[in-house]
Every structure is written in structure tokens, then in C-alpha cells.
Write a protein that holds these residues in place. Structure first.
Motif, PDB file in Angstrom:
ATOM      1  N   ILE A 141      44.651  41.517-115.437  1.00  0.00           N
ATOM      2  CA  ILE A 141      43.640  41.448-116.493  1.00  0.00           C
ATOM      3  C   ILE A 141      42.879  40.128-116.419  1.00  0.00           C
ATOM      4  CG2 ILE A 141      43.287  41.325-118.984  1.00  0.00           C
ATOM      5  CD1 ILE A 141      45.795  43.124-119.258  1.00  0.00           C
ATOM      6  N   MET A 142      43.629  39.016-116.276  1.00  0.00           N
ATOM      7  CA  MET A 142      42.977  37.719-116.289  1.00  0.00           C
ATOM      8  C   MET A 142      42.160  37.491-115.016  1.00  0.00           C
ATOM      9  SD  MET A 142      45.820  35.534-118.373  1.00  0.00           S
ATOM     10  CE  MET A 142      44.826  34.677-119.553  1.00  0.00           C
TER      11      MET A 142
ATOM     12  N   ASP B 231      34.664  42.707-119.294  1.00  0.00           N
ATOM     13  CA  ASP B 231      35.201  41.654-120.160  1.00  0.00           C
ATOM     14  C   ASP B 231      35.780  42.226-121.440  1.00  0.00           C
ATOM     15  OD1 ASP B 231      34.516  39.647-118.482  1.00  0.00           O
ATOM     16  OD2 ASP B 231      33.582  38.436-120.048  1.00  0.00           O
TER      17      ASP B 231
ATOM     18  N   ILE C 124      38.714  39.254-115.201  1.00  0.00           N
ATOM     19  CA  ILE C 124      37.639  38.512-115.850  1.00  0.00           C
ATOM     20  C   ILE C 124      36.950  37.585-114.853  1.00  0.00           C
ATOM     21  CG2 ILE C 124      37.147  36.762-117.595  1.00  0.00           C
ATOM     22  CD1 ILE C 124      39.479  37.841-119.200  1.00  0.00           C
ATOM     23  N   ARG C 125      37.758  36.885-114.054  1.00  0.00           N
ATOM     24  CA  ARG C 125      37.166  35.931-113.117  1.00  0.00           C
ATOM     25  C   ARG C 125      36.464  36.648-111.969  1.00  0.00           C
ATOM     26  NH1 ARG C 125      40.547  30.385-113.413  1.00  0.00           N
ATOM     27  NH2 ARG C 125      38.587  29.711-112.550  1.00  0.00           N
TER      28      ARG C 125
ATOM     29  N   CYS D  14      38.985  44.185-120.743  1.00  0.00           N
ATOM     30  CA  CYS D  14      40.125  43.314-120.456  1.00  0.00           C
ATOM     31  C   CYS D  14      40.644  42.714-121.760  1.00  0.00           C
ATOM     32  CB  CYS D  14      39.723  42.197-119.499  1.00  0.00           C
ATOM     33  SG  CYS D  14      39.452  42.767-117.816  1.00  0.00           S
TER      34      CYS D  14
ATOM     35  N   SER E 162      34.949  39.575-112.162  1.00  0.00           N
ATOM     36  CA  SER E 162      33.661  40.103-112.640  1.00  0.00           C
ATOM     37  C   SER E 162      32.631  38.974-112.731  1.00  0.00           C
ATOM     38  CB  SER E 162      33.823  40.806-113.991  1.00  0.00           C
ATOM     39  OG  SER E 162      33.832  39.902-115.058  1.00  0.00           O
ATOM     40  N   MET E 163      33.100  37.775-113.084  1.00  0.00           N
ATOM     41  CA  MET E 163      32.202  36.615-113.165  1.00  0.00           C
ATOM     42  C   MET E 163      31.618  36.302-111.771  1.00  0.00           C
ATOM     43  SD  MET E 163      33.299  33.123-115.180  1.00  0.00           S
ATOM     44  CE  MET E 163      32.235  31.667-115.300  1.00  0.00           C
TER      45      MET E 163
END
Lengths: 229, 229
Positions: free
Chosen positions: B80-81, B60, B84-85, B63, B87-88
């Protein structure tokens, strides 16, 4: 340019708040459908979830668009990136409301819950709607003083969840395995719903204070049974 | 500058792959602990989840850092965006492995599952590890031809999940309510684990093809009982 940029950010915020409203209404109607074994109401919740998903996709596109066309400064970028994760969480809350409705449809015309547990589920539904509305308020006002209320609702939800778990596991549970599993899964949907709201408000704290998610992420849950999703 | 930027993106990719490896190992060991009622192994899975969470927080931050210091072009921004999702989602997979381990700890020294269902859970564990490793491969190679395999694993997982659901609900279920609920929740953890992997690979399709998440998001699940998270 700068002003337009902030207009776009405000639009994202408004849409996130709108999502929490849709989802609050969904969990409210799903609970009503569950309590009354109301098939028509359950169907309307199931169909209505598409609007939430569409809104989430729209927010994603907008965040992407803002970040691509502007070179946002640190704070704004934090809002954009958190916006994506918040919409993901609220979308999951919508899914959970849909799961409650689907459970109602699955057992219709029977009720999914024994009459003596109606009160507990009514409470869980009330808490879920309250936590959802508080979460929307945190997003809208960026006033993180509401976060304590969200956590308190979540604690109450956890307590009810554990209580139901104890009831269905007790040796004197008067119903069958199917009823026990239905109650457990339904209860879990409400508990997860509240968890996602807590996650969202923690992300808002991150936006407002700049503190990392991990720093505000001390898990308040000391439940015997933790449930994943 | 540009080159450094792509190095940074590669580092994010490597860390996401590393997350899938940690999580694959976690679900593998959690399954082993479940099958053997091995408390020590279960504890090691529970403790090990912190490393996954830390890696997610690191991704996070990275990124955020990349997006803040560079003005990424559209494709890179998408990576990049999505990072984030992704990794979530992988972080949630780690949580689910931890839930399996916690269930093992909760019932220790008893086993959480009846002996006749060991085979099914061993299969679910194998599928979970396979889907995790395939997902890591999709992230690493960006070869979306592996996505079909991921979906096939997910279908198999759904089948086993429904099968277990049928078994515990059957009138001839020889065990109690507690055992039925344990099996249902455990089965659900594996099923959700696979779902998250499908979500991740769909995001990779989005990165590679530019198709929106909604476009590649046709839910293959036609399960009688859908479960939320």
C-alpha cells in the motif's frame, strides 16, 4: 499506547522539519559555492546530501512502523501517508541542491555563471532558502496561512527563471552555447526546488484540512516554458 | 473480509499498470509529435495527461481507504505504501511526456530538433516506451528478474543523453543557442523519464524482497552531467 503513538507522529514531524533545515542549508551553501566557484564548499554539499537521504529512509521506516503496529484513525493515517510523500519531495530538493554543487565542481576553477548573472542567482538562492524555511514552518506549526508566502516565493522564482531563459535566448547573448546551457540547467534546478516546496505545503494543507491534493493543486504556473523533473 | 482486502490490493495494482500504459502511450505519441512537429498530436498528449493525474489521485484515495478500513499485515502494508510512491513517480513520467509535447507546441510550426538529431530522439522515444512497458510488467507480475532490463534501458538512455550533450556543446555545433537549449531540455526529459522508471522498479523490488529502498538504490549513473528534477 495512544500517547506513545502521538509521540511517534511528533517524531516524524520533527524529522521532516530537520530535513527542511538540512536542505535549506544545502541550497544556501550550494549557491555560495556557485557564486564563488568554491570547490571545497561544493564538495561539502555533495557529501552532505547523504545525511538527507538517510533521514528520508528513516522517516519511511518510522511511518511504516507506526502504520504496521498501530491501527491509526483517519487523520493520523493521513499524516503518516503524507509524511512519506513529503519526505520524497524534500529528498528531491536535497538532490537539486547537490546538482547545483556538482555543476560548480564540473566547471571549477571556472565559474559556471557569467558575472552579470551573479545577482540573479544570488536572488534565486535567497528565495530557495526562504521557501525552504517557510515550508519547514508549515510542517512544524501546521499553520497553513504560510502557504500564500510559499506560493509568492515560487512566483518570484518562476519570474527569475523566465528572465534568465529570455537572457540566454536573446540574440545579443554574449557567451557561448555551453554557458547558455549551464545557466538554463542551474536556473531550472532552483525553479524545480521551489516547485517541490509548493508540493509539500499543498500536502500539508491536505493533512490539516482534509481537502484532497487535487483540490488544492491548481497549478499557478503560466510560464511559457514549463520544465519537468 | 480478507479476500475482499486482496481484491482491493489487486485493483490498486491493476490501476498502477494502467497508469504505465497511459504514460507509455503518451511518451510514444509525444515523440511522434516531436519528430513530425505535429501540433494536433502534441495537444492530445497535453490534454490526455489529466487522465493520468486523475488515476494517480484515485490510487491514493484507494490506498488510504484500504489502510484506514483494514489493519493490513506487514507485507500488504508495504504494498500500500509503495503504491503511493509508485503512483507519484509514474505521474511524474506523465508530466515529462507532457513537457515533450509542450516543447513541440512552443516551436510549432518549426521543429524543436534539427533533422540530424531525429534519429537519436526516435531512439530515446523507443527506449522510453520500452522501459515503461517493462515497468508495467514488473508491477503486474512482481517478477523482479525484469529489473535488469529496465536498468539496461536506462543505461542506454543515459548514453544517448550524454551523446546529445556532447553534440550541442561541441565547437562545431551548427545551430544557435535556442536550438541547443531545446535539445538539452528535451533530452533531459527522456533521461528523467527513464530514471523514474528505475525508481519504480526498485520500489517493486522492495515490495517483493523486503529489502529497503536504500539497499537497492545504488545509483548506476556515472554521467558527467547529472540532472535533477
Amino acid at each position: 499506547m495512544r500517547e506513545h503513538f502521538h509521540d511517534q507522529l511528533d517524531a516524524v514531524t520533527d524529522e521532516l522539519v530537520q530535513m527542511t533545515r538540512l536542505v535549506g542549508s544545502a541550497i544556501n551553501r550550494a549557491t555560495q559555492a556557485l557564486l564563488d566557484a568554491d570547490l571545497q564548499l561544493a564538495e561539502s554539499v555533495i557529501e552532505g546530501d547523504e545525511a538527507v537521504d538517510l533521514l528520508a529512509a528513516e522517516i519511511d521506516d518510522q511511518c511504516f512502523d507506526i502504520a504496521a503496529r498501530q491501527a491509526p484513525v483517519a487523520t493520523d493515517l493521513r499524516v503518516i501517508m503524507s509524511g512519506i510523500r513529503i519526505s520524497m519531495s524534500v529528498e528531491r530538493m536535497g538532490d537539486l541542491a547537490k546538482h547545483v554543487a556538482k555543476q560548480t565542481r564540473l566547471r571549477y576553477p571556472k565559474s559556471s555563471i557569467p558575472p552579470e548573472l551573479r545577482g540573479t542567482f544570488a536572488q534565486m538562492g535567497g528565495l530557495a532558502e526562504a521557501i525552504c524555511s517557510k515550508t519547514g514552518m508549515v510542517i512544524l506549526t501546521k499553520d497553513v496561512s504560510h502557504v500564500a508566502a510559499v506560493e509568492s516565493y515560487d512566483d518570484q522564482m518562476d519570474r527569475l527563471h523566465r528572465e534568465l531563459f529570455g537572457i540566454v535566448m536573446a540574440p545579443d547573448w554574449p557567451h557561448g552555447v555551453e554557458e547558455a546551457i549551464d545557466v538554463t540547467l542551474l536556473s531550472r534546478y532552483y525553479e524545480r526546488f521551489a516547485d517541490h516546496a509548493v508540493t509539500v505545503t499543498k500536502r500539508m494543507v491536505h493533512i490539516v484540512t482534509g481537502k484532497s491534493y487535487a483540490e488544492v493543486s491548481v497549478d499557478p504556473l503560466t510560464a511559457i516554458m514549463e520544465t519537468g523533473g
